[in-house]
Design a protein around this motif. Structure first.
Motif, mmCIF file in Angstrom:
data_model
loop_
_atom_site.group_PDB
_atom_site.id
_atom_site.type_symbol
_atom_site.label_atom_id
_atom_site.label_comp_id
_atom_site.label_asym_id
_atom_site.label_seq_id
_atom_site.Cartn_x
_atom_site.Cartn_y
_atom_site.Cartn_z
ATOM 1 N N THR A 186 0.815 -1.212 0.000
ATOM 2 C CA THR A 186 0.000 0.000 0.000
ATOM 3 C C THR A 186 0.848 1.262 0.000
ATOM 4 O O THR A 186 0.414 2.315 -0.479
ATOM 5 C CB THR A 186 -0.934 0.014 1.228
ATOM 6 N N VAL A 187 2.059 1.159 0.495
ATOM 7 C CA VAL A 187 2.910 2.339 0.715
ATOM 8 C C VAL A 187 3.003 3.223 -0.523
ATOM 9 O O VAL A 187 2.848 4.449 -0.444
ATOM 10 C CB VAL A 187 4.321 1.905 1.178
ATOM 11 N N ASN A 188 3.238 2.638 -1.675
ATOM 12 C CA ASN A 188 3.474 3.428 -2.882
ATOM 13 C C ASN A 188 2.229 3.666 -3.728
ATOM 14 O O ASN A 188 2.326 4.186 -4.842
ATOM 15 C CB ASN A 188 4.549 2.747 -3.741
ATOM 16 N N LEU A 189 1.071 3.316 -3.193
ATOM 17 C CA LEU A 189 -0.161 3.492 -3.962
ATOM 18 C C LEU A 189 -0.704 4.913 -3.861
ATOM 19 O O LEU A 189 -0.749 5.504 -2.784
ATOM 20 C CB LEU A 189 -1.246 2.536 -3.465
ATOM 21 N N LEU A 190 -1.121 5.459 -4.985
ATOM 22 C CA LEU A 190 -1.989 6.620 -4.969
ATOM 23 C C LEU A 190 -3.339 6.198 -4.397
ATOM 24 O O LEU A 190 -3.695 5.016 -4.442
ATOM 25 C CB LEU A 190 -2.189 7.153 -6.387
ATOM 26 N N TRP A 191 -4.116 7.156 -3.909
ATOM 27 C CA TRP A 191 -5.450 6.770 -3.436
ATOM 28 C C TRP A 191 -6.271 6.208 -4.604
ATOM 29 O O TRP A 191 -7.113 5.328 -4.411
ATOM 30 C CB TRP A 191 -6.159 7.926 -2.740
ATOM 31 N N GLU A 192 -5.962 6.682 -5.800
ATOM 32 C CA GLU A 192 -6.648 6.161 -6.972
ATOM 33 C C GLU A 192 -6.303 4.682 -7.217
ATOM 34 O O GLU A 192 -7.101 3.940 -7.784
ATOM 35 C CB GLU A 192 -6.285 6.985 -8.210
ATOM 36 N N GLY A 193 -5.115 4.265 -6.801
ATOM 37 C CA GLY A 193 -4.742 2.862 -6.913
ATOM 38 C C GLY A 193 -5.575 1.986 -5.991
ATOM 39 O O GLY A 193 -5.927 0.850 -6.342
ATOM 40 N N ILE A 194 -5.901 2.512 -4.817
ATOM 41 C CA ILE A 194 -6.781 1.793 -3.894
ATOM 42 C C ILE A 194 -8.193 1.733 -4.471
ATOM 43 O O ILE A 194 -8.868 0.702 -4.413
ATOM 44 C CB ILE A 194 -6.762 2.461 -2.509
ATOM 45 N N LEU A 195 -8.652 2.843 -5.044
ATOM 46 C CA LEU A 195 -9.941 2.857 -5.737
ATOM 47 C C LEU A 195 -9.979 1.780 -6.813
ATOM 48 O O LEU A 195 -10.952 1.015 -6.910
ATOM 49 C CB LEU A 195 -10.170 4.236 -6.358
ATOM 50 N N MET A 196 -8.933 1.706 -7.614
ATOM 51 C CA MET A 196 -8.861 0.757 -8.722
ATOM 52 C C MET A 196 -9.066 -0.686 -8.253
ATOM 53 O O MET A 196 -9.675 -1.490 -8.949
ATOM 54 C CB MET A 196 -7.495 0.887 -9.416
ATOM 55 N N GLU A 197 -8.558 -0.980 -7.059
ATOM 56 C CA GLU A 197 -8.621 -2.353 -6.546
ATOM 57 C C GLU A 197 -9.942 -2.677 -5.853
ATOM 58 O O GLU A 197 -10.186 -3.840 -5.518
ATOM 59 C CB GLU A 197 -7.460 -2.578 -5.571
ATOM 60 N N HIS A 198 -10.796 -1.664 -5.631
ATOM 61 C CA HIS A 198 -12.033 -1.901 -4.871
ATOM 62 C C HIS A 198 -13.253 -1.260 -5.540
ATOM 63 O O HIS A 198 -14.149 -0.742 -4.878
ATOM 64 C CB HIS A 198 -11.879 -1.360 -3.442
ATOM 65 N N LEU A 199 -13.277 -1.295 -6.863
ATOM 66 C CA LEU A 199 -14.382 -0.679 -7.593
ATOM 67 C C LEU A 199 -15.712 -1.380 -7.350
ATOM 68 O O LEU A 199 -16.779 -0.816 -7.622
ATOM 69 C CB LEU A 199 -14.067 -0.652 -9.088
ATOM 70 N N ASP A 200 -15.662 -2.598 -6.819
ATOM 71 C CA ASP A 200 -16.903 -3.314 -6.549
ATOM 72 C C ASP A 200 -17.701 -2.687 -5.416
ATOM 73 O O ASP A 200 -18.935 -2.783 -5.371
ATOM 74 C CB ASP A 200 -16.615 -4.785 -6.235
ATOM 75 N N VAL A 201 -17.000 -2.003 -4.488
ATOM 76 C CA VAL A 201 -17.693 -1.374 -3.359
ATOM 77 C C VAL A 201 -17.511 0.144 -3.316
ATOM 78 O O VAL A 201 -18.258 0.843 -2.622
ATOM 79 C CB VAL A 201 -17.225 -1.987 -2.016
ATOM 80 N N LEU A 202 -16.542 0.650 -4.037
ATOM 81 C CA LEU A 202 -16.315 2.097 -4.091
ATOM 82 C C LEU A 202 -16.948 2.631 -5.381
ATOM 83 O O LEU A 202 -16.327 2.630 -6.447
ATOM 84 C CB LEU A 202 -14.811 2.413 -4.044
ATOM 85 N N LYS A 203 -18.194 3.061 -5.273
ATOM 86 C CA LYS A 203 -18.975 3.472 -6.433
ATOM 87 C C LYS A 203 -18.758 4.952 -6.742
ATOM 88 O O LYS A 203 -18.980 5.816 -5.893
ATOM 89 C CB LYS A 203 -20.459 3.196 -6.201
ATOM 90 N N MET A 204 -18.338 5.213 -7.981
ATOM 91 C CA MET A 204 -17.993 6.575 -8.372
ATOM 92 C C MET A 204 -18.274 6.748 -9.859
ATOM 93 O O MET A 204 -18.017 5.848 -10.665
ATOM 94 C CB MET A 204 -16.512 6.826 -8.054
ATOM 95 N N LYS A 205 -18.819 7.901 -10.224
ATOM 96 C CA LYS A 205 -19.130 8.208 -11.612
ATOM 97 C C LYS A 205 -17.925 8.868 -12.295
ATOM 98 O O LYS A 205 -16.955 9.264 -11.651
ATOM 99 C CB LYS A 205 -20.324 9.162 -11.709
ATOM 100 N N ILE A 206 -18.035 9.007 -13.607
ATOM 101 C CA ILE A 206 -17.102 9.813 -14.388
ATOM 102 C C ILE A 206 -17.762 11.163 -14.640
ATOM 103 O O ILE A 206 -18.875 11.231 -15.160
ATOM 104 C CB ILE A 206 -16.762 9.148 -15.734
ATOM 105 N N ARG A 207 -17.086 12.234 -14.242
ATOM 106 C CA ARG A 207 -17.611 13.588 -14.513
ATOM 107 C C ARG A 207 -16.812 14.162 -15.676
ATOM 108 O O ARG A 207 -15.620 14.470 -15.538
ATOM 109 C CB ARG A 207 -17.473 14.459 -13.260
ATOM 110 N N ARG A 208 -17.447 14.296 -16.821
ATOM 111 C CA ARG A 208 -16.743 14.666 -18.046
ATOM 112 C C ARG A 208 -16.623 16.185 -18.200
ATOM 113 O O ARG A 208 -17.597 16.906 -18.012
ATOM 114 C CB ARG A 208 -17.465 14.064 -19.249
ATOM 115 N N TYR A 209 -15.425 16.609 -18.562
ATOM 116 C CA TYR A 209 -15.156 18.025 -18.808
ATOM 117 C C TYR A 209 -14.548 18.181 -20.200
ATOM 118 O O TYR A 209 -13.884 17.270 -20.703
ATOM 119 C CB TYR A 209 -14.184 18.580 -17.765
#
Length: 290
Positions: A186-209
């Protein structure tokens, strides 16, 4: 369901070593871009829409951020692990503040204010890449939630800019982070890396710009493309010293890339003047052709 934004976290703890040598002298969030300090512009954009509880996570050169407390009333929280961990440690440092929260990068520049008081759902800001990109690209499922994140892709929406966490997302992310925080992987992970590994429970949309709405400057060359005043005046004593010694102009110095020491701190950087390559070492102030 809609959510009233409670607060915002601006992550400003990192060394931004790719931004050498400017980041050696001043934290990247405190550089001036088109007449405004990067982090100040973002703080003002948040306050313009009524978000007044703003937590700034500091670490590298933390003393340079102290003035923000008096000037804007922000809360400063120190991440004392900024040099040994990736930005998951900044999230860990402010976990008690996370509710319906904007998660912001201190070095983003938004042409137009992207922040709102009421937000529909948890999301990550994204812009579209035509062709190949090395950025973090996202797919979505039938419900519009992020279903997959890949590093690199083609003709895809990729992560750039801020994110919004609703309280449910915040609680789940904190739970997962606390469970995995002490794992070596976990030490070298971005928080986004943690998100990537738990998308089944971490629900998030794409906000397009649209393109040319969100900017991030990873290098001096990228900043120069956006703010041409940095071409002839880098505001860097190091680059002024190099220009004097090599008898060239500041605008002739380009392609700076950090040199890391054994402790992961910046030891110096390589750069080009014309077709010639050089390196500069901070401690000794030695300029050497390579």
């Amino acid at each position: 369901m809609s959510y009233k934004v409670d607060n915002a976290v601006i992550m400003a703890a990192g060394t931004s070593s790719r931004f050498a040598p400017l980041s050696y002298e001043i934290p990247k969030p405190l550089i001036e871009v088109k007449g405004e300090v990067l982090i100040e512009r973002q703080i003002k954009q948040l306050q313009e829409v009524g978000i007044n509880e703003i937590i700034v996570v500091t670490g590298y050169k933390k003393e340079q951020f102290k003035y923000l407390k008096a000037k804007y009333g922000v809360l400063l929280v120190e991440n004392n692990e900024y040099l040994t961990r990736n930005n998951n440690s900044s999230i860990f440092a402010v976990k008690k503040y996370l509710k319906n929260t904007y998660i912001c990068s201190a070095d983003n520049y938004f042409i137009t204010n992207p922040y709102e008081t009421i937000v529909d759902d948890a999301y990550y800001a994204a812009v579209y890449a035509n062709g190949e990109t090395a950025e973090w690209c996202m797919d979505e499922d039938e419900e519009g939630n992020i279903s997959k994140v890949t590093i690199g892709g083609r003709d895809a929406w990729f992560m750039l800019g801020h994110a919004f966490w609703n309280e449910k997302f915040s609680n789940m992310f904190i739970k997962i982070l606390e469970e995995v925080y002490d794992y070596p992987e976990t030490v070298n992970l971005l928080w986004e890396g943690i998100l990537m590994e738990h998308l089944d429970v971490l629900k998030m949309k794409i906000r397009r710009y649209p393109n040319n709405y969100i900017f991030e400057f990873d290098t001096l060359d990228e900043l120069r493309n956006f703010d041409s005043s940095y071409i002839k005046n880098t505001r860097s004593k190091v680059l002024q010293f190099i220009a004097q010694n090599l008898m060239c102009r500041e605008e002739d110095i380009c392609s700076a890339k950090v040199l890391k020491s054994g402790t992961n701190e910046a030891a110096g950087f390589t750069f080009k003047v014309g077709k010639e390559c050089f390196e500069y070492i901070y401690e000794t102030k030695i300029i050497r052709r390579i």
